[in-house]
Design a protein around this motif. Structure first.
Motif, PDB file in Angstrom:
ATOM      1  N   ASP A  29      26.298  64.352  56.435  1.00  0.00           N
ATOM      2  CA  ASP A  29      26.966  65.369  57.376  1.00  0.00           C
ATOM      3  C   ASP A  29      28.438  66.033  57.367  1.00  0.00           C
ATOM      4  O   ASP A  29      28.864  66.461  56.818  1.00  0.00           O
ATOM      5  N   SER A  30      29.068  65.421  58.788  1.00  0.00           N
ATOM      6  CA  SER A  30      30.232  65.670  58.941  1.00  0.00           C
ATOM      7  C   SER A  30      30.788  65.437  58.094  1.00  0.00           C
ATOM      8  O   SER A  30      32.557  65.855  57.730  1.00  0.00           O
ATOM      9  N   GLU A  31      30.988  64.247  57.754  1.00  0.00           N
ATOM     10  CA  GLU A  31      32.542  63.104  56.782  1.00  0.00           C
ATOM     11  C   GLU A  31      31.428  63.926  55.524  1.00  0.00           C
ATOM     12  O   GLU A  31      33.097  64.287  54.668  1.00  0.00           O
ATOM     13  N   LYS A  32      30.449  64.394  55.011  1.00  0.00           N
ATOM     14  CA  LYS A  32      30.039  64.854  53.516  1.00  0.00           C
ATOM     15  C   LYS A  32      30.430  66.139  53.578  1.00  0.00           C
ATOM     16  O   LYS A  32      31.272  66.842  52.966  1.00  0.00           O
ATOM     17  N   ASP A  33      30.415  67.280  54.933  1.00  0.00           N
ATOM     18  CA  ASP A  33      31.140  68.282  54.866  1.00  0.00           C
ATOM     19  C   ASP A  33      32.521  68.116  54.763  1.00  0.00           C
ATOM     20  O   ASP A  33      33.088  68.940  54.234  1.00  0.00           O
ATOM     21  N   ALA A  34      33.318  67.947  55.472  1.00  0.00           N
ATOM     22  CA  ALA A  34      34.673  67.906  55.357  1.00  0.00           C
ATOM     23  C   ALA A  34      35.100  67.182  54.216  1.00  0.00           C
ATOM     24  O   ALA A  34      36.158  67.951  53.650  1.00  0.00           O
ATOM     25  N   VAL A  35      34.316  66.647  53.159  1.00  0.00           N
ATOM     26  CA  VAL A  35      35.058  66.188  51.629  1.00  0.00           C
ATOM     27  C   VAL A  35      35.095  68.022  50.619  1.00  0.00           C
ATOM     28  O   VAL A  35      35.443  67.521  50.219  1.00  0.00           O
ATOM     29  N   LEU A  36      33.380  67.586  51.424  1.00  0.00           N
ATOM     30  CA  LEU A  36      33.409  68.975  50.353  1.00  0.00           C
ATOM     31  C   LEU A  36      34.226  70.514  50.662  1.00  0.00           C
ATOM     32  O   LEU A  36      33.757  70.999  49.955  1.00  0.00           O
ATOM     33  N   PRO A  41      35.869  73.969  46.427  1.00  0.00           N
ATOM     34  CA  PRO A  41      36.881  74.918  45.520  1.00  0.00           C
ATOM     35  C   PRO A  41      37.511  74.382  44.634  1.00  0.00           C
ATOM     36  O   PRO A  41      37.991  74.952  43.330  1.00  0.00           O
ATOM     37  N   MET A  42      38.062  72.939  44.554  1.00  0.00           N
ATOM     38  CA  MET A  42      37.801  72.442  43.637  1.00  0.00           C
ATOM     39  C   MET A  42      37.232  72.079  41.996  1.00  0.00           C
ATOM     40  O   MET A  42      37.885  72.443  40.825  1.00  0.00           O
ATOM     41  N   ALA A  43      36.085  72.036  42.392  1.00  0.00           N
ATOM     42  CA  ALA A  43      35.496  72.348  41.340  1.00  0.00           C
ATOM     43  C   ALA A  43      35.132  73.716  40.917  1.00  0.00           C
ATOM     44  O   ALA A  43      34.929  73.306  39.586  1.00  0.00           O
ATOM     45  N   THR A  60      44.545  71.951  37.737  1.00  0.00           N
ATOM     46  CA  THR A  60      45.065  72.229  38.603  1.00  0.00           C
ATOM     47  C   THR A  60      45.119  71.283  39.255  1.00  0.00           C
ATOM     48  O   THR A  60      46.548  71.211  40.246  1.00  0.00           O
ATOM     49  N   ASN A  61      43.759  70.513  39.511  1.00  0.00           N
ATOM     50  CA  ASN A  61      44.385  69.541  40.843  1.00  0.00           C
ATOM     51  C   ASN A  61      44.143  67.654  40.247  1.00  0.00           C
ATOM     52  O   ASN A  61      43.794  66.963  41.266  1.00  0.00           O
ATOM     53  N   PHE A  62      44.536  67.872  38.652  1.00  0.00           N
ATOM     54  CA  PHE A  62      44.820  66.730  38.603  1.00  0.00           C
ATOM     55  C   PHE A  62      45.614  66.244  38.926  1.00  0.00           C
ATOM     56  O   PHE A  62      46.991  66.291  39.099  1.00  0.00           O
ATOM     57  N   ASP A  63      45.530  64.247  39.277  1.00  0.00           N
ATOM     58  CA  ASP A  63      46.805  63.584  39.394  1.00  0.00           C
ATOM     59  C   ASP A  63      47.565  63.423  38.175  1.00  0.00           C
ATOM     60  O   ASP A  63      46.849  63.896  36.737  1.00  0.00           O
ATOM     61  N   GLU A  64      48.506  62.000  37.926  1.00  0.00           N
ATOM     62  CA  GLU A  64      49.019  62.101  37.394  1.00  0.00           C
ATOM     63  C   GLU A  64      48.635  61.197  35.583  1.00  0.00           C
ATOM     64  O   GLU A  64      48.576  62.610  34.836  1.00  0.00           O
ATOM     65  N   ALA A  65      47.563  60.531  36.185  1.00  0.00           N
ATOM     66  CA  ALA A  65      47.054  59.881  35.186  1.00  0.00           C
ATOM     67  C   ALA A  65      45.745  61.282  34.224  1.00  0.00           C
ATOM     68  O   ALA A  65      45.464  60.842  33.436  1.00  0.00           O
ATOM     69  N   LYS A 126      41.640  59.991  48.206  1.00  0.00           N
ATOM     70  CA  LYS A 126      41.608  60.204  49.968  1.00  0.00           C
ATOM     71  C   LYS A 126      42.727  60.895  49.825  1.00  0.00           C
ATOM     72  O   LYS A 126      42.796  61.430  51.932  1.00  0.00           O
ATOM     73  N   ALA A 127      43.658  60.460  49.715  1.00  0.00           N
ATOM     74  CA  ALA A 127      44.767  60.616  50.864  1.00  0.00           C
ATOM     75  C   ALA A 127      45.223  62.061  50.255  1.00  0.00           C
ATOM     76  O   ALA A 127      44.921  62.326  48.814  1.00  0.00           O
ATOM     77  N   GLU A 128      46.141  62.727  51.192  1.00  0.00           N
ATOM     78  CA  GLU A 128      46.641  64.732  50.857  1.00  0.00           C
ATOM     79  C   GLU A 128      47.543  63.902  50.014  1.00  0.00           C
ATOM     80  O   GLU A 128      48.573  63.385  50.237  1.00  0.00           O
ATOM     81  N   PRO A 129      47.607  65.518  49.263  1.00  0.00           N
ATOM     82  CA  PRO A 129      47.157  66.445  48.624  1.00  0.00           C
ATOM     83  C   PRO A 129      46.294  65.757  47.797  1.00  0.00           C
ATOM     84  O   PRO A 129      46.225  65.012  47.346  1.00  0.00           O
ATOM     85  N   HIS A 130      44.798  65.569  48.273  1.00  0.00           N
ATOM     86  CA  HIS A 130      43.593  65.423  47.631  1.00  0.00           C
ATOM     87  C   HIS A 130      43.365  66.382  45.780  1.00  0.00           C
ATOM     88  O   HIS A 130      43.724  67.364  45.692  1.00  0.00           O
TER      89      HIS A 130
END
Length: 145
Positions: A29-36, A41-43, A60-65, A126-130
């Motif tokens: 529900d709302s938790e899933k929608d918030a992540v999506l 857009p990242m996918a 573009t949205n990769f972390d350093e690792a 989980k932490a921003e920026p995701h």
């Protein structure tokens, strides 16, 4: 041998993630929608970059690792493997959204010309920026030698 390099890197990242996290739960529900709301857009950016051969867009949205683990050479190998074994990309749909420790995992079902049951797991902080901190593609076709 090309597939082995990036597969080992991605599996290594997976081992680290597994060691750092507790249980996994499915979001609804709302938790899933918030992540999506940010994962979709990242996918899109990631997949569009992958199939266009544009590493900059792909990462573009990769972390350093992830940038270190999946560099331009590994990207080219991944792209070649997916194209040669699976054919043209057709579509994607969300299968599930999971929470595991400090990460969200969005599981997609991808359809390709030669295989309509490809799983893509996109791991996001989980932490921003995701940011993307893990990426796996799996299917029976990809596991063939």
């Amino acid at each position: 041998m090309k597939i082995s390099k990036w597969l080992i890197v991605l599996l290594g990242i997976g081992v680290v993630l597994s060691a750092c996290t507790g249980g996994t739960r499915t979001l609804e529900d709302s938790e899933k929608d918030a992540v999506l709301a940010y994962a979709e857009p990242m996918a899109t950016t990631l997949l569009d970059g992958l199939f266009a051969g544009d590493y900059t867009a792909f990462a573009t949205n990769f972390d350093e690792a992830m940038r270190k683990g999946l560099d331009e050479k590994a990207f080219a190998d991944l792209r070649q493997t997916l194209e040669s074994r699976l054919g043209a990309f057709k579509s994607r749909e969300v299968s599930s959204v999971l929470e595991s420790g400090n990460y969200y995992i969005v599981v997609y079902r991808l359809r390709f010309e030669k295989d309509d049951a490809v799983t893509m797991r996109l791991v996001l902080t989980k932490a921003e920026p995701h940011l993307v901190s893990g990426l796996w593609f799996d299917s029976p076709e990809l596991r063939k030698r």
